[in-house]
Design a protein around this motif. Sequence first.
Motif, mmCIF file in Angstrom:
data_model
loop_
_atom_site.group_PDB
_atom_site.id
_atom_site.type_symbol
_atom_site.label_atom_id
_atom_site.label_comp_id
_atom_site.label_asym_id
_atom_site.label_seq_id
_atom_site.Cartn_x
_atom_site.Cartn_y
_atom_site.Cartn_z
ATOM 1 N N ARG A 148 11.930 10.292 -4.732
ATOM 2 C CA ARG A 148 11.706 11.773 -4.468
ATOM 3 C C ARG A 148 9.442 11.473 -4.130
ATOM 4 N N GLN A 149 9.359 11.054 -5.542
ATOM 5 C CA GLN A 149 8.074 11.355 -5.708
ATOM 6 C C GLN A 149 6.811 10.902 -4.692
ATOM 7 N N PHE A 150 7.515 9.426 -4.093
ATOM 8 C CA PHE A 150 6.889 8.143 -3.106
ATOM 9 C C PHE A 150 6.278 9.323 -2.527
ATOM 10 N N ARG A 151 4.643 8.924 -1.816
ATOM 11 C CA ARG A 151 4.128 9.431 -0.717
ATOM 12 C C ARG A 151 3.229 8.665 -0.094
ATOM 13 N N GLY A 152 3.528 7.372 -0.300
ATOM 14 C CA GLY A 152 2.942 6.530 0.342
ATOM 15 C C GLY A 152 2.632 5.074 -0.830
ATOM 16 N N GLY A 153 1.800 3.851 0.010
ATOM 17 C CA GLY A 153 2.197 2.756 -0.241
ATOM 18 C C GLY A 153 3.284 1.461 -0.375
ATOM 19 N N GLU A 251 4.445 -19.839 -6.661
ATOM 20 C CA GLU A 251 4.370 -18.225 -7.481
ATOM 21 C C GLU A 251 3.682 -17.372 -6.798
ATOM 22 N N ILE A 252 4.244 -16.077 -6.006
ATOM 23 C CA ILE A 252 2.727 -15.154 -5.950
ATOM 24 C C ILE A 252 3.081 -13.567 -6.587
ATOM 25 N N THR A 253 1.759 -13.242 -6.241
ATOM 26 C CA THR A 253 2.013 -11.850 -7.739
ATOM 27 C C THR A 253 1.297 -10.647 -6.432
ATOM 28 N N GLU A 254 1.790 -9.358 -5.820
ATOM 29 C CA GLU A 254 2.154 -8.589 -5.127
ATOM 30 C C GLU A 254 1.933 -7.121 -6.371
ATOM 31 N N ASN A 255 0.090 -6.099 -5.567
ATOM 32 C CA ASN A 255 0.724 -5.202 -6.508
ATOM 33 C C ASN A 255 1.854 -3.839 -5.489
ATOM 34 N N PHE A 256 2.664 -3.074 -6.313
ATOM 35 C CA PHE A 256 3.560 -2.270 -5.991
ATOM 36 C C PHE A 256 3.370 -0.569 -6.704
ATOM 37 N N ASP A 257 3.718 -0.038 -5.666
ATOM 38 C CA ASP A 257 3.569 1.429 -6.159
ATOM 39 C C ASP A 257 4.993 1.931 -6.618
ATOM 40 N N LEU A 258 6.785 1.615 -6.105
ATOM 41 C CA LEU A 258 7.756 1.389 -6.073
ATOM 42 C C LEU A 258 8.210 0.149 -6.665
ATOM 43 N N LEU A 259 9.381 -0.326 -7.500
ATOM 44 C CA LEU A 259 9.477 -1.537 -7.790
ATOM 45 C C LEU A 259 11.545 -1.035 -8.113
ATOM 46 N N HIS A 260 12.208 -0.686 -6.839
ATOM 47 C CA HIS A 260 13.595 -0.908 -6.983
ATOM 48 C C HIS A 260 14.011 -2.515 -7.065
ATOM 49 N N VAL A 261 14.703 -2.927 -8.592
ATOM 50 C CA VAL A 261 14.576 -4.335 -8.576
ATOM 51 C C VAL A 261 16.640 -4.797 -9.114
ATOM 52 N N THR A 262 16.961 -5.023 -8.761
ATOM 53 C CA THR A 262 18.247 -5.679 -9.059
ATOM 54 C C THR A 262 18.137 -7.129 -9.336
ATOM 55 N N PRO A 263 18.772 -7.377 -10.861
ATOM 56 C CA PRO A 263 18.987 -7.950 -11.519
ATOM 57 C C PRO A 263 19.761 -9.205 -11.917
#
Length: 411
Positions: A148-153, A251-263
């Motif tokens: 709901r609060q996501f505004r882009g990224g 391994e690669i590393t990426e920046n995120f704004d929203l991350l939904h994780v399935t454990p």
Amino acid sequence: MSVNTPATHQVLVIGAGAAGTSVAASLLRQRPGLDVAIIEPGDVHYYQPAFTLVGGGAYSLAKTARPQASTLPEGARWIRAAARELQPEQNRVILNDGRAVNYEILVVTSGLKLDWDKVDGLRQTLGRNGVCSNYDPSLAEYTWQCIRQFRGGKAFFTQPPAPIKCAGAPQKIAYLAADHFRQKQVSEQADLRFYAAGGALFSVPDFVPYLEDVARGYNIHLHMSHNLVAVDGDKKEATFRVTDSAGESREITENFDLLHVTPPQCAQDFVKNSALANADGWVDVDPHSLQHVHYSNVFSLGDSSSLPTSKTAAAVRKQSPVAVKNILARLANGQLNAEYDGYTSCPIVTGYGKVMLAEFVYGGKVTPTLPLSPFKESAFYWQVKKRALPPFYFDYMLRGRERDIAHKSRS
């Protein structure tokens, strides 16, 4: 009887989730007076298939929960403890408080373990820094807050190596989020990515091209063979182990704004450390009779079992009647004739008001229940998922009622 003498029950069920409750209820409906006990430490029973809708803002978390006592079948004894050790040679279960319980028949329906700690740094940042998950009821509402609060990224959605419960769920929330972003006109500012540890979007090949079309329609970039291994919530960084076609990894590393994780998910510790487990830690049962391959008085179904099918409530719906028939036959020293064909279903939510219903049996054979195309998004199945299935689950399936509509192979 001495206070140190373990209680003995005709049927002992470990776990009061969908599988354990429905089996116990059906046994008592068919054999009133049967001595059935259920080992279960939890006070709340959740309808877990609705967690995705909660995370997408389309369902109330409160509606997914009922008091455990209200869902257990009348006539079953509730042992409010957790299992600590299985001793099948002695027909005995040791509880976490040290008590022992003996059985004639054991039914292991203890579910699986969400292994949050297998992803470095994940547990420390869950529920904040834009890191969310629908796999825990305490976190699902935060998923909706993040969407709901996501505004882009950058919005990432992950799926770990199989097996996991409801293998379509990681995709469902990606599609709901993308649909919401489109409605709120922020999709042009969104970089949407779906990272899966496996090599395909879905386990049944027939559905893959249709689901890929859904992802393309939302401009969700698919990254197969990418397994989430670490999260730094403060830096908003996600690290993935990428495996190429030759089996080499980096391994690669990426920046995120929203991350939904399935454990990552695995068998419960007391199961994997027992003589009942196969090499992967699951209760080792025959795929058709649900009877243990070495201990004839042990049965298992649902998420804790080795059954080679998706771990869903719909699978349990078809497994439970088979287990009950064979348990009753075993109690009567009869032949086990009931067989499970591997049926499961996954209502894949592809947006608000849209569901693609994947139904299949062993071997990935598509077997729809209704004469509707399983590959088309359906408003009807959205209504079924949101409005019909929750009361069906609580008021019919958990009550041990078993009448059903037959599924058929699709030519």
